[in-house]
Scaffold this active site. Structure first.
Site, short mmCIF file in Angstrom:
data_model
loop_
_atom_site.label_atom_id
_atom_site.label_comp_id
_atom_site.label_asym_id
_atom_site.label_seq_id
_atom_site.Cartn_x
_atom_site.Cartn_y
_atom_site.Cartn_z
CE LYS A 53 -2.35 -3.90 -2.96
NZ LYS A 53 -3.38 -4.89 -3.13
NE ARG A 152 -6.65 -10.56 -5.53
CZ ARG A 152 -6.07 -9.74 -4.66
NH1 ARG A 152 -6.79 -8.99 -3.86
NH2 ARG A 152 -4.74 -9.68 -4.55
CG HIS A 181 -1.83 -12.36 -3.03
ND1 HIS A 181 -0.83 -11.83 -2.26
CD2 HIS A 181 -2.97 -11.75 -2.62
CE1 HIS A 181 -1.34 -10.92 -1.42
NE2 HIS A 181 -2.64 -10.87 -1.62
NE ARG A 237 3.00 -10.03 -4.55
CZ ARG A 237 2.92 -11.36 -4.49
NH1 ARG A 237 3.83 -12.11 -5.08
NH2 ARG A 237 1.92 -11.94 -3.84
CE1 TYR A 281 -27.40 13.64 11.79
CE2 TYR A 281 -25.12 12.95 11.49
CZ TYR A 281 -26.16 13.83 11.22
OH TYR A 281 -25.95 14.89 10.38
CB CYS A 328 -21.11 13.16 11.85
SG CYS A 328 -21.90 13.26 13.45
CG ASP A 330 -18.79 16.82 7.02
OD1 ASP A 330 -18.11 16.31 6.12
OD2 ASP A 330 -19.98 17.14 6.89
C1 LIG Z 1 -0.85 -9.31 -4.85
C2 LIG Z 1 -0.41 -8.63 -3.59
N1 LIG Z 1 0.85 -8.81 -3.15
C3 LIG Z 1 1.30 -8.22 -2.03
C4 LIG Z 1 0.48 -7.42 -1.27
C5 LIG Z 1 1.05 -6.76 -0.01
O1 LIG Z 1 0.38 -7.15 1.15
P1 LIG Z 1 0.89 -6.62 2.59
O2 LIG Z 1 0.55 -5.18 2.66
O3 LIG Z 1 0.11 -7.44 3.56
O4 LIG Z 1 2.35 -6.86 2.63
C6 LIG Z 1 -0.83 -7.22 -1.67
C7 LIG Z 1 -1.72 -6.37 -0.84
O5 LIG Z 1 -2.87 -6.50 -0.72
C8 LIG Z 1 -1.29 -7.83 -2.86
O6 LIG Z 1 -2.55 -7.66 -3.28
#
Ligand SMILES: Cc1ncc(COP(=O)(O)O)c(C=O)c1O
Length: 405
Positions: A53, A152, A181, A237, A281, A328, A330
């Protein structure tokens, strides 16, 4: 009215763009190595969902996904339908593709047609998928999400069995997985993660008792994968591990990971300032002695964290140089006094290795007071991606390694 989108002038034709002010090199061989290493760690039969993602945490979704699949990842996980579209429709990737967001009923037919694995956690989505599946005469494949304590997405554990029944009885739907999760996989105290695991385990038992096959059970992210062997279940995951980033968590099993990303730029300006001069700045930095100030042509617009101002370091000719003054939009400034022979156009490393020194995303995250996930993910669109493949001999047709596009 003048049309400003005119075609090329004679002077512009055949001209190459000037090289990029900053670029990331992504080593696809490292991604493949990491995926093979994680698969080996998981053992036979366990699924690895490569979490790609957010443009693969800034590494580039399509190239990363292809490398991960080539090395044996069993599927990909993305955040939303747009990301699924990029991989399935634009890149033609046919592998299992799990969308982690709750989905949108109006996209149900699209999800079914493209054979997306959809997270299921509310009634209207299941009903829309069922209608689409019947209309298209094609199964809608879902993974049930349970909220075991992240607060969530997902169903409360006490509603999970009843909802799973609703899924299995909805015409055209196929329950292929159940997942949750963790909120604290990286925390020093493992108690809350254990509690979430127990809640998840209870849900799975309830499903089995009700005669419902849960499909693939998955809970662990990268940190939990290396920390809690019982949580490996039917698969994990993993995002960070795929990119070669070690989670910031205690008690992790060792794993031979290779960081896939190097973030580079070049010195764009150098000047000597006498003592007592303000830099950037707000004048938060004032030179105490004569200082060789190097200017780098990138800033927070490129995703370099402003909160790392006056804290982080970069590598120039193998030496660590402190970032001075505030970052900054850029530009950012460094004290290059330790490298008296530095020259404009010298390569500078913001993330990665140069000589015997390295700056890890974990280190930059600490300087910036953020989580390691954020560091590569927010690198901006002005920063070009250059893909390397260090397992293969250099391609003579390509410029020297590291040459920006
Ligand atoms: C639902 C879910 N599963 C798995 C992951 C993977 O997490 P990581 O990069 O810590 O392995 C994420 C990442 O935020 C997530 O939102």
């Amino acid at each position: 009215m003048t049309d400003h989108r005119r075609s090329h002038t004679k002077e512009e034709q055949g001209l190459r763009r000037p090289s990029s002010h900053s670029w990331v090199e992504i080593d696809l061989a490292s991604i493949r190595h990491n995926v093979r290493t994680i698969k080996q760690f998981l053992g036979p039969g366990r699924h690895l969902w490569a979490v790609v993602k957010a443009n693969a945490y800034g590494h580039g979704a399509v190239a990363t996904a292809a490398a991960a699949l080539e090395a044996g990842a069993d599927g990909l996980a993305v955040s939303c339908l747009n990301e699924a579209a990029e991989l399935r429709m634009d890149a033609g990737i046919r592998a299992p593709l799990l969308v982690l967001a709750p989905g949108e009923p109006r996209a149900a037919a699209w999800i079914v047609r493209l054979d997306i694995l959809q997270t299921a956690c509310y009634d209207a989505m299941v009903e829309a998928l069922s209608r689409a599946a019947q209309r298209l005469d094609k199964p809608a494949r879902v993974h049930l999400k349970v909220d075991t304590g992240m607060g969530r997405l997902g169903l409360r554990p006490e509603r999970a069995a009843e909802f799973a029944r609703f899924i299995t009885e909805a015409p055209g739907l196929r329950l292929e997985g159940v997942f949750s999760h963790l909120a604290t996989a990286e925390s020093d105290d493992p108690a809350y993660a254990q509690l979430q695991f127990e809640r998840f385990d209870t849900v799975v038992r309830e499903l089995s008792a009700a005669g419902i096959a849960p499909g693939l059970r998955h809970l662990a992210n990268s940190a939990a994968t290396l920390r809690f062997p019982a949580m490996l279940l039917d698969g994990v995951r993993a995002g960070l591990l795929v990119y070669g980033i070690r989670p910031d968590a205690p008690g992790l099993a060792p794993l031979d990971l290779r960081p896939a990303m190097t973030w580079k730029t070049r010195l764009s300006f150098l000047h000597r300032l006498p003592p007592g001069c303000c830099v950037s700045y707000g004048c938060t930095y004032v030179t105490e002695r004569e200082c060789l100030v190097g200017v780098l042509p990138l800033g927070y617009a490129d995703g370099y964290p402003r909160r790392a101002s006056n804290r982080s370091r970069v590598l120039l000719r193998g030496r660590m140089c402190p970032v001075i003054g505030v970052v900054c939009m850029d530009h950012l400034m460094i004290d290059a006094s330790a490298v008296p022979d530095a020259e404009v156009d010298d390569e500078v490393i913001l993330l990665g290795r140069q000589g015997n020194s390295a700056i890890t995303p974990n280190q930059l995250a600490e300087w910036a007071g953020t989580v390691v996930h954020e560091v590569p993910t927010v690198i901006g669109h002005r920063v070009k991606h250059v893909y390397l493949d260090r397992e293969q001999p250099p391609d003579p047709g390509r410029g020297p390694e590291g040459e920006p596009p």
